[in-house]
Design an enzyme around this catalytic site. Structure first.
Site, PDB file in Angstrom:
ATOM      1  N   SER A   7      53.243 -34.370 -11.168  1.00  0.00           N
ATOM      2  CA  SER A   7      54.058 -34.919 -12.250  1.00  0.00           C
ATOM      3  C   SER A   7      54.090 -33.972 -13.446  1.00  0.00           C
ATOM      4  CB  SER A   7      53.490 -36.272 -12.694  1.00  0.00           C
ATOM      5  OG  SER A   7      53.573 -37.220 -11.659  1.00  0.00           O
ATOM      6  N   HIS A  44      59.001 -35.884 -10.655  1.00  0.00           N
ATOM      7  CA  HIS A  44      59.003 -34.944  -9.544  1.00  0.00           C
ATOM      8  C   HIS A  44      60.437 -34.479  -9.296  1.00  0.00           C
ATOM      9  CE1 HIS A  44      54.834 -35.614  -7.837  1.00  0.00           C
ATOM     10  NE2 HIS A  44      54.931 -36.542  -8.766  1.00  0.00           N
ATOM     11  N   HIS A  94      54.030 -39.694  -1.947  1.00  0.00           N
ATOM     12  CA  HIS A  94      52.685 -40.235  -2.110  1.00  0.00           C
ATOM     13  C   HIS A  94      52.422 -41.321  -1.072  1.00  0.00           C
ATOM     14  CE1 HIS A  94      53.922 -38.664  -6.028  1.00  0.00           C
ATOM     15  NE2 HIS A  94      52.653 -38.509  -6.323  1.00  0.00           N
ATOM     16  N   TYR A 153      51.276 -44.164  -1.618  1.00  0.00           N
ATOM     17  CA  TYR A 153      51.653 -45.487  -2.107  1.00  0.00           C
ATOM     18  C   TYR A 153      53.139 -45.790  -1.966  1.00  0.00           C
ATOM     19  CZ  TYR A 153      52.863 -42.978  -6.474  1.00  0.00           C
ATOM     20  OH  TYR A 153      53.377 -42.117  -7.407  1.00  0.00           O
ATOM     21  N   GLU A 154      53.964 -44.786  -1.672  1.00  0.00           N
ATOM     22  CA  GLU A 154      55.395 -45.046  -1.563  1.00  0.00           C
ATOM     23  C   GLU A 154      55.755 -45.788  -0.285  1.00  0.00           C
ATOM     24  OE1 GLU A 154      58.058 -41.808  -3.024  1.00  0.00           O
ATOM     25  OE2 GLU A 154      56.154 -40.715  -3.226  1.00  0.00           O
ATOM     26  N   ALA A 185      48.614 -34.629 -11.530  1.00  0.00           N
ATOM     27  CA  ALA A 185      48.225 -35.233 -12.798  1.00  0.00           C
ATOM     28  C   ALA A 185      47.078 -36.188 -12.511  1.00  0.00           C
ATOM     29  CB  ALA A 185      49.402 -35.980 -13.417  1.00  0.00           C
ATOM     30  N   MET A 243      46.218 -40.019  -7.509  1.00  0.00           N
ATOM     31  CA  MET A 243      46.855 -40.726  -6.400  1.00  0.00           C
ATOM     32  C   MET A 243      47.492 -39.789  -5.379  1.00  0.00           C
ATOM     33  SD  MET A 243      48.773 -43.653  -8.670  1.00  0.00           S
ATOM     34  CE  MET A 243      47.923 -44.473 -10.037  1.00  0.00           C
ATOM     35  N   SER A 244      47.027 -38.550  -5.298  1.00  0.00           N
ATOM     36  CA  SER A 244      47.666 -37.599  -4.384  1.00  0.00           C
ATOM     37  C   SER A 244      46.671 -36.519  -3.963  1.00  0.00           C
ATOM     38  CB  SER A 244      48.872 -36.940  -5.075  1.00  0.00           C
ATOM     39  OG  SER A 244      48.445 -36.114  -6.152  1.00  0.00           O
ATOM     40  N   ASN A 265      45.029 -38.161 -19.235  1.00  0.00           N
ATOM     41  CA  ASN A 265      44.443 -39.309 -19.937  1.00  0.00           C
ATOM     42  C   ASN A 265      42.982 -39.445 -19.556  1.00  0.00           C
ATOM     43  OD1 ASN A 265      46.069 -40.377 -17.351  1.00  0.00           O
ATOM     44  ND2 ASN A 265      44.195 -41.601 -17.587  1.00  0.00           N
ATOM     45  N   HIS A 304      52.668 -44.538 -16.481  1.00  0.00           N
ATOM     46  CA  HIS A 304      53.303 -43.355 -15.908  1.00  0.00           C
ATOM     47  C   HIS A 304      54.074 -42.593 -16.982  1.00  0.00           C
ATOM     48  CE1 HIS A 304      54.637 -40.708 -12.784  1.00  0.00           C
ATOM     49  NE2 HIS A 304      55.905 -40.981 -12.998  1.00  0.00           N
TER      50      HIS A 304
END
Length: 269
Positions: A28, A59, A81, A83-84, A111, A206-207, A230, A242
């Protein structure tokens, strides 16, 4: 020919047959790097049958092949990802195509949220190990014994050393740490982050971990860098979203670009 060989041939017809020295998969806020290549040839993911749609904002779903600091590179401007669609192997075909193009090394970015106290938003962390906290694995379903991939040196020591040297030469801090892969898309809870600290995670995201496993399965050497956007949940008063990730990513991305350019200029690893 395999599907990856067919796609590699298509890409070579448009971008030339010379193998890329490095593949880059961008997280990201880092997609702008795809537009920084000299003589870059861009191919939309939609023109590469079977490539993921990379539908997450921030992206850029295109492959760009060209030259950066004198080195031929293949830049994937976005990733899919887990989660998609619930597929840990969502980036398998792009990595297979990279290998079919003759590339031997890949640098991954993402990120991430900082867990360790000395890591700060806007900074970077180079991965020296990872924890697949999600429990998924992109090689589930493989039947060949090659699925038993050793992961002891998954994060290539020589590539890490060269990236560290490039960061030092540029005067940019590049601490190393352990990345914890959570499935997403919801952010982690404060309790999960407390557990992450106990388990030895220094940053969470997450990746990336499925791609590291797939790359090693395919014989690619790997290094990975997190852009810290963060502090993880419960470690500060900032609101995590996000949009916040996308807003904070450019500060770290600028540092990473300087390191990457120096790394390539100095010969890589």
């Amino acid at each position: 020919m395999s599907k990856s060989d067919d796609l590699a041939a298509l890409i070579q017809r448009r971008a030339g047959a010379e193998p890329p020295e490095y593949g880059l998969i961008l997280g990201s806020g880092l997609g702008h790097l795809a537009d920084s290549l000299d003589d870059g040839v861009a191919i939309e993911y939609g023109d590469l049958p079977g490539f993921p749609h990379a539908g997450v904002s921030g992206h850029v779903p295109k492959l760009v092949i060209g030259t950066l600091e004198g080195r031929r590179v293949a830049v994937f401007g976005g990733r899919a990802h887990y989660y998609e669609e619930g597929r840990a192997d969502a980036m398998r075909l792009p990595l297979e195509v990279l290998a079919s193009l003759g590339c031997k090394r890949v640098i991954l970015t993402n990120a991430a949220g900082a867990v360790r106290g000395d890591l700060e938003p806007g900074g970077l962390m180079m991965l020296n190990d990872h924890i697949a906290f999600s429990g998924a694995n992109p090689l589930i379903g493989e039947t060949d014994d090659a699925r038993f991939v050793p992961m002891g040196d998954a994060h290539d020591p020589e590539m890490r050393a060269a990236l560290s040297a490039a960061a030092q030469a540029e005067g940019i801090a590049l601490p190393e740490g352990v990345y914890g892969w959570f499935s997403g898309p919801s952010f982690e809870t404060p309790a999960e982050i407390r557990a992450a600290k106990v388990l030895g995670m220094d940053a969470v995201g997450m990746s990336t971990v499925p791609e590291i496993i797939l790359a090693r399965f395919l014989g690619l050497r790997v290094a990975a860098v997190s852009v810290l956007t963060n502090m993880a949940a419960g470690l500060s008063d900032e609101a995590i979203s996000h949009d916040h990730t996308k807003a904070m990513a450019p500060a770290g991305a600028a540092k990473f670009e300087k390191i990457l350019r120096r790394f390539l200029r100095d010969g890589g690893a």
